[in-house]
Design a protein around this motif. Structure first.
Motif, short mmCIF file in Angstrom:
data_model
loop_
_atom_site.label_atom_id
_atom_site.label_comp_id
_atom_site.label_asym_id
_atom_site.label_seq_id
_atom_site.Cartn_x
_atom_site.Cartn_y
_atom_site.Cartn_z
N LEU A 56 22.75 -13.46 -28.08
CA LEU A 56 21.48 -12.85 -27.68
C LEU A 56 21.51 -12.52 -26.19
N ALA A 57 21.01 -11.34 -25.85
CA ALA A 57 21.11 -10.86 -24.47
C ALA A 57 20.18 -11.60 -23.52
N ASP A 58 18.92 -11.81 -23.92
CA ASP A 58 17.94 -12.39 -22.99
C ASP A 58 18.36 -13.76 -22.46
N PRO A 59 18.82 -14.69 -23.32
CA PRO A 59 19.26 -15.99 -22.78
C PRO A 59 20.44 -15.85 -21.82
N VAL A 60 21.33 -14.91 -22.08
CA VAL A 60 22.47 -14.71 -21.19
C VAL A 60 22.00 -14.22 -19.82
N MET A 61 21.09 -13.23 -19.81
CA MET A 61 20.57 -12.71 -18.56
C MET A 61 19.87 -13.81 -17.77
N GLY A 62 19.11 -14.64 -18.47
CA GLY A 62 18.42 -15.74 -17.80
C GLY A 62 19.39 -16.75 -17.22
N TYR A 63 20.46 -17.04 -17.96
CA TYR A 63 21.45 -18.01 -17.48
C TYR A 63 22.20 -17.48 -16.27
N VAL A 64 22.56 -16.19 -16.32
CA VAL A 64 23.27 -15.57 -15.20
C VAL A 64 22.38 -15.58 -13.95
N ASP A 65 21.10 -15.32 -14.15
CA ASP A 65 20.14 -15.34 -13.04
C ASP A 65 20.14 -16.71 -12.37
N GLU A 66 20.01 -17.76 -13.17
CA GLU A 66 19.99 -19.11 -12.63
C GLU A 66 21.32 -19.48 -11.99
N TRP A 67 22.41 -19.08 -12.63
CA TRP A 67 23.74 -19.43 -12.11
C TRP A 67 23.98 -18.78 -10.74
N PHE A 68 23.67 -17.50 -10.62
CA PHE A 68 23.92 -16.80 -9.37
C PHE A 68 23.12 -17.43 -8.23
N LEU A 69 21.85 -17.72 -8.47
CA LEU A 69 21.01 -18.31 -7.42
C LEU A 69 21.50 -19.70 -7.04
N SER A 70 22.00 -20.46 -8.04
CA SER A 70 22.53 -21.80 -7.75
C SER A 70 23.81 -21.72 -6.92
N ARG A 71 24.63 -20.71 -7.22
CA ARG A 71 25.95 -20.62 -6.58
C ARG A 71 25.90 -19.88 -5.25
N PHE A 72 25.13 -18.80 -5.19
CA PHE A 72 25.16 -17.93 -4.01
C PHE A 72 23.79 -17.74 -3.34
N GLY A 73 22.77 -18.40 -3.87
CA GLY A 73 21.43 -18.18 -3.34
C GLY A 73 21.29 -18.43 -1.86
N ASP A 74 21.99 -19.45 -1.32
CA ASP A 74 21.88 -19.79 0.10
C ASP A 74 23.03 -19.25 0.94
N VAL A 75 23.87 -18.42 0.32
CA VAL A 75 25.00 -17.87 1.07
C VAL A 75 24.55 -16.65 1.87
N ARG A 76 24.82 -16.68 3.16
CA ARG A 76 24.42 -15.57 4.03
C ARG A 76 25.22 -14.32 3.70
N ARG A 77 24.53 -13.20 3.54
CA ARG A 77 25.22 -11.94 3.27
C ARG A 77 25.87 -11.42 4.54
N THR A 78 27.05 -10.90 4.38
CA THR A 78 27.76 -10.31 5.50
C THR A 78 28.25 -8.92 5.10
N GLU A 79 28.62 -8.16 6.08
CA GLU A 79 29.11 -6.82 5.83
C GLU A 79 30.31 -6.56 6.74
N VAL A 80 31.35 -5.97 6.19
CA VAL A 80 32.51 -5.61 6.98
C VAL A 80 32.25 -4.27 7.64
N VAL A 81 32.19 -4.26 8.96
CA VAL A 81 31.92 -3.05 9.72
C VAL A 81 33.21 -2.56 10.36
N THR A 82 33.47 -1.28 10.22
CA THR A 82 34.66 -0.67 10.79
C THR A 82 34.31 -0.01 12.12
N ARG A 83 35.06 -0.33 13.14
CA ARG A 83 34.81 0.23 14.46
C ARG A 83 36.06 0.94 14.97
N GLY A 84 35.84 2.07 15.59
CA GLY A 84 36.94 2.81 16.20
C GLY A 84 37.92 3.35 15.18
N GLY A 85 39.11 3.65 15.65
CA GLY A 85 40.14 4.19 14.79
C GLY A 85 40.08 5.70 14.71
#
Length: 376
Positions: free
Chosen positions: A210-239
């Motif tokens: 069933l799709a709904d339980p999977v979506m709910g589980y993925v939602d909870e899993w992602f927040l548990s694993r990465f919820g407090d991880v600061r987002r970063t971005e790779v910025v290219t300079r020069g070249g």
């Protein structure tokens, strides 16, 4: 606010659409940005022609035909029935007029005696953005944009796969045919089993969940694993990257060389001058075709959890792919087996069954370099 008007040649006035007040340059730059980077934050690929067309319709942007009518030497009445077409969007993105070049009917730029493009206005984008745009359009033309055309595409496409054959599972709908739940419609994630090994009874058995339980589980899993991880971005300079310009010049020189074989007189002399000038410019660029840029990791203000909570599932799918998450769907192996017991999560190069709970989460300690560190 009254609709603006401008005088006509016979002393009257011609109504001009309110959309003429929208600046053309910002719209074209927005179209370019959408084609390269996508329509929404978190997109992992450029927007389709259809999505760009829909954006232009949404903001009520004036169509090229009505724009020409408004700016004509003898202004014409705009056509209220004129609409944006996907082909119009494609031609505008491919046209060198975005660079300020004067172009012929076939889209090729008009050149000066020294081989330089004739400019009819200010360039709306820089050269590197132009090359990035053409590369993005080329990938879309080759069908490598990664956008699924399947009718059963779903928000976990390329994230949720079958644990047996490791192919994408797809959306499947089931309708109850009898009993108290007759007529109820369920959405499943399903693998048909076409590439599964044959069982003892000679059959290939598929998987579904069933799709709904999977979506709910993925939602909870992602927040548990990465919820407090600061987002970063790779910025290219020069070249410096002159490789696209070199390729463009080489193609132009080759084309001009073929034309030189069929012209004589003053036209041939003009072509020779253009060829010499372009060859000299090519020689300069070939001295420094490429100097690698410097990359820096810049910390963004929010966390993955902040962006996850505000994103729709299309945006969440982009985040899952960016983090490198792959989820494998396992066999049922028993009646009413818990959803988490059937899902195995992979992050980067680590894989741990989700059913083992918090201990399993701790084992997923590997993070790609661009994910940064957890916030305190």
């Amino acid at each position: 606010m009254p609709t603006p008007a401008r005088p006509s040649s016979d002393g009257g006035s011609i109504r001009i659409l309110k959309t003429t007040q929208i600046l053309r340059a910002p719209i074209r730059r927005k179209m370019v940005d959408m084609a390269i980077r996508g329509a929404d934050e978190g997109d992992i690929e450029g927007a389709t022609y259809v999505k760009i067309r829909d954006y232009l319709v949404e903001i009520n942007a004036i169509t090229p035909r009505n724009h020409r009518a408004a700016l004509a030497r003898s202004p014409r009445e705009p056509d209220p029935d004129d609409v944006w077409h996907v082909e119009t969007v494609r031609k505008m993105l491919k046209s060198a007029t975005t660079r300020g070049h004067l172009v012929k009917r076939d889209g090729t730029p008009v050149l000066t005696a020294t081989g330089e493009p004739v400019l009819q206005g200010e360039s709306l984008i820089d050269d590197q953005t132009w090359y990035d745009l053409q590369e993005a359009l080329k990938q879309r033309h080759n069908g490598s944009s990664g956008v699924s055309k399947r009718k059963d595409a779903h928000p976990l496409l390329d994230v949720l796969i079958c644990g047996i054959c490791e192919r994408n599972v797809h959306r499947h709908f089931v309708v109850e045919r009898k009993g108290k739940r007759k007529g109820l419609r369920y959405e499943n994630f399903r693998c048909t089993g076409l590439f599964h090994p044959v069982d003892d009874d000679g059959k290939r058995r598929g998987l579904s969940i069933l799709a709904d339980p999977v979506m709910g589980y993925v939602d909870e899993w992602f927040l548990s694993r990465f919820g407090d991880v600061r987002r970063t971005e790779v910025v290219t300079r020069g070249g410096v990257d002159n490789r696209s310009a070199i390729t463009e010049l080489e193609a132009a020189i080759a084309n001009m060389g073929r034309n030189l074989a069929v012209v004589t007189g003053p036209a041939a002399e003009l072509l020779v001058g253009q060829l010499n000038a372009m060859s000299q410019r090519l020689a300069v660029l070939q001295q420094h075709p490429y100097e690698p840029p410097r990359q820096e990791v810049v910390e963004l203000p929010g966390t993955w959890g902040d962006d996850w909570r505000t994103a729709d599932w299309e945006g969440r799918r982009a985040m899952l792919l960016s983090v490198g998450v792959r989820i494998k769907l396992g066999k049922l192996n028993g009646w009413r087996r818990a959803v988490g017991e059937r899902l195995a999560f992979e992050v980067g190069h680590s894989a741990t069954p989700a059913a083992k709970g918090e201990d399993a989460m701790q084992k997923l300690s590997w993070l790609p370099p661009h994910l940064g560190a957890s916030t305190p």
